[in-house]
Design an enzyme around this catalytic site. Structure first.
Site, PDB file in Angstrom:
ATOM      1  N   CYS A  27       0.834  -1.204   0.000  1.00 36.87           N
ATOM      2  CA  CYS A  27       0.000   0.000   0.000  1.00 36.87           C
ATOM      3  C   CYS A  27       0.874   1.262   0.000  1.00 36.87           C
ATOM      4  O   CYS A  27       1.589   1.522   0.970  1.00 36.87           O
ATOM      5  CB  CYS A  27      -0.908  -0.035   1.233  1.00 36.87           C
ATOM      6  N   CYS A  30       0.119   3.664   2.812  1.00 35.36           N
ATOM      7  CA  CYS A  30       0.645   3.167   4.086  1.00 35.36           C
ATOM      8  C   CYS A  30       2.128   3.509   4.219  1.00 35.36           C
ATOM      9  O   CYS A  30       2.581   3.942   5.285  1.00 35.36           O
ATOM     10  CB  CYS A  30       0.452   1.653   4.195  1.00 35.36           C
TER      11      CYS A  30
END
Length: 99
Positions: A27, A30
């Site tokens: 991600c 993230c």
């Protein structure tokens, strides 16, 4: 230092004040949150910061209803107090921790 932890559900969070980031290694949002979390962690020493890899802890992701990444959940005394989804900026994260 932010620790990556393996959890299975609410009982694994603990009783203190904990900010959990549910993330996945793939991600990009993230990964972008990493430096923000590190900066904010120093400002809130009474809060434990943990990261939960949803690829490895799928049962925890399901138990907490994680549908988007990253998801940040603030726990106090083992109870959820606040939740935010997506890429937060540093001001939003500070506001969440001060609430």
């Amino acid at each position: 230092m932010i620790k990556e932890r393996t959890i299975h559900g609410k009982d694994d969070i603990g009783d203190g004040r904990v900010l959990a980031e549910f993330f996945a290694p793939w991600c990009s949002f993230c990964r972008a949150a990493e430096h923000i979390l590190s900066d904010v962690e120093r400002e809130f020493p009474e809060t434990e910061f943990i990261k939960i890899n949803t690829d490895e802890c799928q049962d925890a992701a399901e138990a907490f209803g994680i549908r988007s990444l990253p998801t940040f959940i603030l726990f106090e005394g083992g109870e959820e107090r606040a939740r935010a989804k997506g890429a937060l900026n540093i001001a939003e994260l500070r506001r969440m921790l001060r609430a």
